[in-house]
Design an enzyme around this catalytic site. Sequence first.
Site, short mmCIF file in Angstrom:
data_model
loop_
_atom_site.label_atom_id
_atom_site.label_comp_id
_atom_site.label_asym_id
_atom_site.label_seq_id
_atom_site.Cartn_x
_atom_site.Cartn_y
_atom_site.Cartn_z
N SER A 141 0.87 -1.19 0.00
CA SER A 141 0.00 0.00 0.00
C SER A 141 0.89 1.23 0.00
CB SER A 141 -0.87 0.01 1.27
OG SER A 141 -1.49 1.28 1.44
N TYR A 154 -1.55 -0.78 10.46
CA TYR A 154 -1.69 -1.32 9.09
C TYR A 154 -0.51 -0.87 8.22
CZ TYR A 154 -3.80 -1.52 4.36
OH TYR A 154 -4.05 -1.76 3.03
N LYS A 158 2.50 -2.92 6.00
CA LYS A 158 2.74 -2.76 4.56
C LYS A 158 4.18 -2.30 4.29
CE LYS A 158 -1.46 -3.93 3.23
NZ LYS A 158 -1.72 -5.19 2.52
N1 LIG Z 1 -8.72 -0.63 -1.14
C1 LIG Z 1 -7.66 0.13 -0.94
O1 LIG Z 1 -7.74 1.38 -0.93
C2 LIG Z 1 -6.31 -0.52 -0.74
C3 LIG Z 1 -5.18 0.30 -0.81
C4 LIG Z 1 -3.93 -0.28 -0.64
C5 LIG Z 1 -3.82 -1.63 -0.40
N2 LIG Z 1 -4.93 -2.41 -0.31
C6 LIG Z 1 -4.75 -3.85 -0.08
O2 LIG Z 1 -5.43 -4.56 -1.09
C7 LIG Z 1 -5.70 -5.87 -0.62
C8 LIG Z 1 -7.15 -6.22 -0.95
O3 LIG Z 1 -8.01 -5.37 -0.24
P1 LIG Z 1 -9.35 -4.75 -0.83
O4 LIG Z 1 -9.25 -3.29 -0.71
O5 LIG Z 1 -9.64 -5.34 -2.16
O6 LIG Z 1 -10.39 -5.21 0.28
P2 LIG Z 1 -11.73 -6.06 0.25
O7 LIG Z 1 -12.56 -5.70 -0.92
O8 LIG Z 1 -12.31 -5.93 1.60
O9 LIG Z 1 -11.17 -7.54 0.01
C9 LIG Z 1 -10.38 -8.19 0.96
C10 LIG Z 1 -10.20 -9.61 0.51
O10 LIG Z 1 -9.33 -10.27 1.41
C11 LIG Z 1 -9.97 -11.44 1.88
N3 LIG Z 1 -9.50 -11.73 3.23
C12 LIG Z 1 -9.53 -10.92 4.30
N4 LIG Z 1 -8.97 -11.54 5.35
C13 LIG Z 1 -8.58 -12.77 4.91
C14 LIG Z 1 -7.93 -13.86 5.50
N5 LIG Z 1 -7.58 -13.85 6.78
N6 LIG Z 1 -7.70 -14.96 4.75
C15 LIG Z 1 -8.06 -15.01 3.45
N7 LIG Z 1 -8.68 -13.99 2.83
C16 LIG Z 1 -8.92 -12.88 3.55
C17 LIG Z 1 -11.45 -11.15 1.80
O11 LIG Z 1 -12.17 -12.37 1.67
P3 LIG Z 1 -13.26 -12.96 2.70
O12 LIG Z 1 -13.80 -11.81 3.51
O13 LIG Z 1 -14.26 -13.55 1.77
O14 LIG Z 1 -12.49 -13.95 3.50
C18 LIG Z 1 -11.52 -10.36 0.51
O15 LIG Z 1 -11.55 -11.22 -0.60
C19 LIG Z 1 -5.38 -5.86 0.87
O16 LIG Z 1 -4.10 -6.45 1.07
C20 LIG Z 1 -5.33 -4.40 1.21
O17 LIG Z 1 -4.52 -4.13 2.34
C21 LIG Z 1 -6.19 -1.89 -0.48
#
Ligand SMILES: NC(=O)c1ccc[n+]([C@@H]2O[C@H](COP(=O)([O-])OP(=O)(O)OC[C@H]3O[C@@H](n4cnc5c(N)ncnc54)[C@H](OP(=O)(O)O)[C@@H]3O)[C@@H](O)[C@H]2O)c1
Length: 253
Positions: A141, A154, A158
Amino acid sequence: MTEDFTGRTAIVTGASRGIGLAIAQRLGEAGANVVLTSRKQDSADAAAAQVGGNALGVGAHAVDEEAAQRCVELTLERFGSIDILVNNAGTNPAYGPLIEQDHARFAKTFDVNLWAPLLWTSLVVTAWMGEHGGAVVNTASIGGLHFGPYMGMYNATKAALIHVTKQLALELSPRVRVNAICPGVVRTRLAEALWKDHEDPLSASIALGRIGEPVDVAGAVAFLVSDAASWITGEAMVIDGGQVLGDASAFRS
Ligand SMILES: NC(=O)c1ccc[n+]([C@@H]2O[C@H](COP(=O)([O-])OP(=O)(O)OC[C@H]3O[C@@H](n4cnc5c(N)ncnc54)[C@H](OP(=O)(O)O)[C@@H]3O)[C@@H](O)[C@H]2O)c1
């Protein structure tokens, strides 16, 4: 779309929605066999049904070593290789100042965001990539590159993940390429608190004028795991519309 992953197999952790699902869809559209994980089997199955081509859903908590090992074995049985690993599962239960956090939230955040990428990389390298090569992408991130309020725990995971990515890029060279992506604010459930009630002012502050969509990130991942990136390893690619550069509105007349 320029990538062609026909005959290659990818595991994408945390792929039931958001960025992970978009990555799985993008790789599947480009011909890859894709294994999507989620904590629940039915969510993984539902996501796999949204991916074109050969897709398999596997219920596996990212920190559960037995489930991870099972997923790796299942992938090899079903598809015969693991050429791509995207460590995307992430969590943020520790919102608030650092000194208000407790050990349970610290452990959960570091387990899912830092230990799980290391665990899955280790299993996949031992089972396949160590001998045959491959590409790993870790979802970090922009929070790992700078400081911001409420997200200290968090962001520390990262920042550590970026460090681990570079360390692994050296340790696993030259056969396995390991890169990280650093998304800015993307329209997903995890990040809702960052954009939902103030999307317009946030968008106005970003150089490219909008928050990210999951597909914006998926395209960059597809590039990093493709042959076009065959001389790129240990990189932490920022995908943020210019957000990390600072408030763009101050530069506009
Ligand atoms: N959105 C942003 O602005 C942003 C920015 C920078 C980085 N990120 C990173 O992008 C990645 C994806 O996040 P997202 O934003 O797409 O969030 P999201 O839509 O909430 O998706 C999170 C995903 O991770 C899965 N998950 C959560 N905990 C888990 C665990 N313990 N084991 C297996 N699967 C797990 C969830 O699946 P289930 O709930 O079905 O288990 C879901 O598929 C993360 O690493 C996050 O830190 C996001």
